[in-house]
Design a protein around this motif. Sequence first.
Motif, mmCIF file in Angstrom:
data_model
loop_
_atom_site.group_PDB
_atom_site.id
_atom_site.type_symbol
_atom_site.label_atom_id
_atom_site.label_comp_id
_atom_site.label_asym_id
_atom_site.label_seq_id
_atom_site.Cartn_x
_atom_site.Cartn_y
_atom_site.Cartn_z
ATOM 1 N N SER A 43 9.784 -6.129 1.938
ATOM 2 C CA SER A 43 8.711 -6.115 2.769
ATOM 3 C C SER A 43 8.321 -4.656 3.255
ATOM 4 O O SER A 43 7.205 -4.486 3.577
ATOM 5 N N ARG A 44 9.223 -3.906 3.834
ATOM 6 C CA ARG A 44 8.872 -2.698 4.415
ATOM 7 C C ARG A 44 8.027 -1.964 3.372
ATOM 8 O O ARG A 44 7.077 -1.091 3.794
ATOM 9 N N TRP A 45 8.349 -1.910 2.142
ATOM 10 C CA TRP A 45 7.789 -1.363 0.871
ATOM 11 C C TRP A 45 6.392 -1.802 0.761
ATOM 12 O O TRP A 45 5.292 -0.679 0.853
ATOM 13 N N PHE A 46 5.991 -2.997 0.798
ATOM 14 C CA PHE A 46 4.799 -3.483 0.824
ATOM 15 C C PHE A 46 3.988 -3.145 2.044
ATOM 16 O O PHE A 46 2.684 -2.738 1.916
ATOM 17 N N GLN A 47 4.521 -3.119 3.269
ATOM 18 C CA GLN A 47 3.865 -2.992 4.368
ATOM 19 C C GLN A 47 3.220 -1.511 4.481
ATOM 20 O O GLN A 47 2.373 -1.102 4.823
ATOM 21 N N GLU A 48 4.260 -0.718 3.888
ATOM 22 C CA GLU A 48 3.573 0.730 3.635
ATOM 23 C C GLU A 48 2.484 0.967 2.695
ATOM 24 O O GLU A 48 1.763 1.495 2.946
ATOM 25 N N THR A 49 2.815 0.459 1.477
ATOM 26 C CA THR A 49 2.148 0.659 0.585
ATOM 27 C C THR A 49 0.704 -0.264 0.674
ATOM 28 O O THR A 49 -0.419 0.365 0.049
ATOM 29 N N LEU A 50 0.735 -1.044 1.131
ATOM 30 C CA LEU A 50 -0.503 -2.076 1.232
ATOM 31 C C LEU A 50 -1.177 -2.096 2.540
ATOM 32 O O LEU A 50 -1.793 -2.964 3.260
ATOM 33 N N SER A 51 -0.858 -0.705 3.516
ATOM 34 C CA SER A 51 -1.432 -0.675 4.787
ATOM 35 C C SER A 51 -2.782 -0.285 4.492
ATOM 36 O O SER A 51 -3.194 0.161 3.357
ATOM 37 N N LEU A 52 -3.561 -0.262 5.235
ATOM 38 C CA LEU A 52 -5.072 0.305 5.150
ATOM 39 C C LEU A 52 -4.946 1.811 4.610
ATOM 40 O O LEU A 52 -5.715 2.122 3.704
ATOM 41 N N GLU A 53 -4.089 2.408 5.289
ATOM 42 C CA GLU A 53 -3.925 3.865 5.011
ATOM 43 C C GLU A 53 -3.138 4.075 3.447
ATOM 44 O O GLU A 53 -3.669 4.624 2.750
ATOM 45 N N GLY A 54 -2.244 3.122 3.287
ATOM 46 C CA GLY A 54 -1.623 3.115 1.835
ATOM 47 C C GLY A 54 -2.467 2.651 0.875
ATOM 48 O O GLY A 54 -2.429 3.358 -0.120
ATOM 49 N N LEU A 55 -3.333 1.598 1.108
ATOM 50 C CA LEU A 55 -4.295 1.358 0.126
ATOM 51 C C LEU A 55 -5.516 2.424 -0.251
ATOM 52 O O LEU A 55 -5.915 2.423 -1.324
ATOM 53 N N SER A 56 -5.620 3.320 0.848
ATOM 54 C CA SER A 56 -6.697 4.456 0.608
ATOM 55 C C SER A 56 -6.207 5.293 -0.344
ATOM 56 O O SER A 56 -6.946 6.096 -0.865
ATOM 57 N N VAL A 57 -5.044 5.359 -0.389
ATOM 58 C CA VAL A 57 -4.451 6.236 -1.606
ATOM 59 C C VAL A 57 -3.797 5.568 -2.521
ATOM 60 O O VAL A 57 -2.821 6.098 -3.652
ATOM 61 N N LEU A 58 -3.946 4.486 -3.130
ATOM 62 C CA LEU A 58 -3.447 3.551 -3.786
ATOM 63 C C LEU A 58 -3.832 4.125 -5.296
ATOM 64 O O LEU A 58 -5.089 4.283 -5.312
ATOM 65 N N ASP A 59 -2.946 4.454 -6.220
ATOM 66 C CA ASP A 59 -3.404 4.872 -7.462
ATOM 67 C C ASP A 59 -2.847 4.111 -8.656
ATOM 68 O O ASP A 59 -2.164 3.142 -8.147
ATOM 69 N N GLY A 60 -2.961 4.393 -9.972
ATOM 70 C CA GLY A 60 -2.485 3.529 -11.024
ATOM 71 C C GLY A 60 -0.897 3.265 -10.929
ATOM 72 O O GLY A 60 -0.549 2.070 -11.241
ATOM 73 N N ALA A 61 -0.141 4.474 -10.586
ATOM 74 C CA ALA A 61 1.170 4.324 -10.582
ATOM 75 C C ALA A 61 1.878 3.175 -9.495
ATOM 76 O O ALA A 61 2.741 2.519 -9.792
ATOM 77 N N LYS A 62 1.088 3.369 -8.120
ATOM 78 C CA LYS A 62 1.515 2.656 -7.083
ATOM 79 C C LYS A 62 1.232 1.241 -7.411
ATOM 80 O O LYS A 62 1.869 0.008 -7.043
ATOM 81 N N ALA A 63 -0.216 0.983 -7.889
ATOM 82 C CA ALA A 63 -0.648 -0.504 -8.291
ATOM 83 C C ALA A 63 0.461 -1.130 -9.022
ATOM 84 O O ALA A 63 0.701 -2.209 -9.133
ATOM 85 N N ARG A 64 0.894 -0.204 -10.060
ATOM 86 C CA ARG A 64 1.821 -0.855 -10.999
ATOM 87 C C ARG A 64 3.274 -1.291 -10.531
ATOM 88 O O ARG A 64 3.782 -2.398 -10.887
ATOM 89 N N ARG A 65 3.737 -0.514 -9.594
ATOM 90 C CA ARG A 65 4.745 -0.821 -8.966
ATOM 91 C C ARG A 65 4.825 -2.027 -8.114
ATOM 92 O O ARG A 65 5.640 -2.798 -7.937
ATOM 93 N N VAL A 66 3.585 -2.008 -7.302
ATOM 94 C CA VAL A 66 3.296 -3.397 -6.632
ATOM 95 C C VAL A 66 3.581 -4.704 -7.599
ATOM 96 O O VAL A 66 4.218 -5.305 -7.352
#
Length: 256
Positions: A43-66
């Motif tokens: 949950s903490r990882w999702f919160q960080e990665t999918l926050s507005l700030e996290g989504l602004s820098v979401l790339d292919g590698a992070k999307a794959r990890r999700v």
Amino acid sequence: MVQSMRDEQVLDFQAGEEFAREVFARIPRDALGGLLDGLATKSRWFQETLSLEGLSVLDGAKARRVLRKIFGTRRRADQLVQAAGVDGLREALAALLHGEDRVVERFSQFHAVLGSAMGQGEAIDLGGEALHYVFPERYWLWTRWIWNPRTRTGALRLVVVDWHMLLAPTPGEVYQRVGEAVAYAEATRQSLGVFADVQTSPSPFLPDVFLACLYTLYLYTTLRMRMSKEFTKVLPDPWELMQRLLGTYPREVEDA
């Protein structure tokens, strides 16, 4: 929302009691705390990665990890990122998680946008896990192993008397119905004392574990009735399958 299901008396408490006995026999009691810790970490990882700030820098590698952290999208993560596109995933997730409309409308829109690109089932799994693990105190978990509206199967079939209550015209409305049923599944768990002997702090992930227990039990019971003993020997251990369903299996977490 919850009152409507209370009035309809949709939960089969007698069936829940029977399954509860099986749950106690199957789950390693001393491992429950570790499983809840794993879900909290997820949950903490999702919160960080999918926050507005996290989504602004979401790339292919992070999307794959999700997608690799979700049971229903894990195996096709690379294909799904390619099909939906990183920009498409970023925009759809931002609207779902941080939009201003009601969650019913947001979920339906998310499903409409990504369902055609990555598949309707995968869109359910991604949307349901994202909402729950980013906002675990506010939103419930919905994946196809909890309720699959296409095949009309899932863990909720084990606690809902009339599965027609889980049908609705739009994906967002189904999400709402699932939330009502999950709330009463949790009421069933508490009334039966499932996990009451485990000393844990209050966790928003106990309903997830309970539903995973029920679905694992259902799956093993069904498969063993229909398949040979030789074939069922190759199935994962029930505890391992539960971890896989919840996206916390150690080997898969390391490989996400």
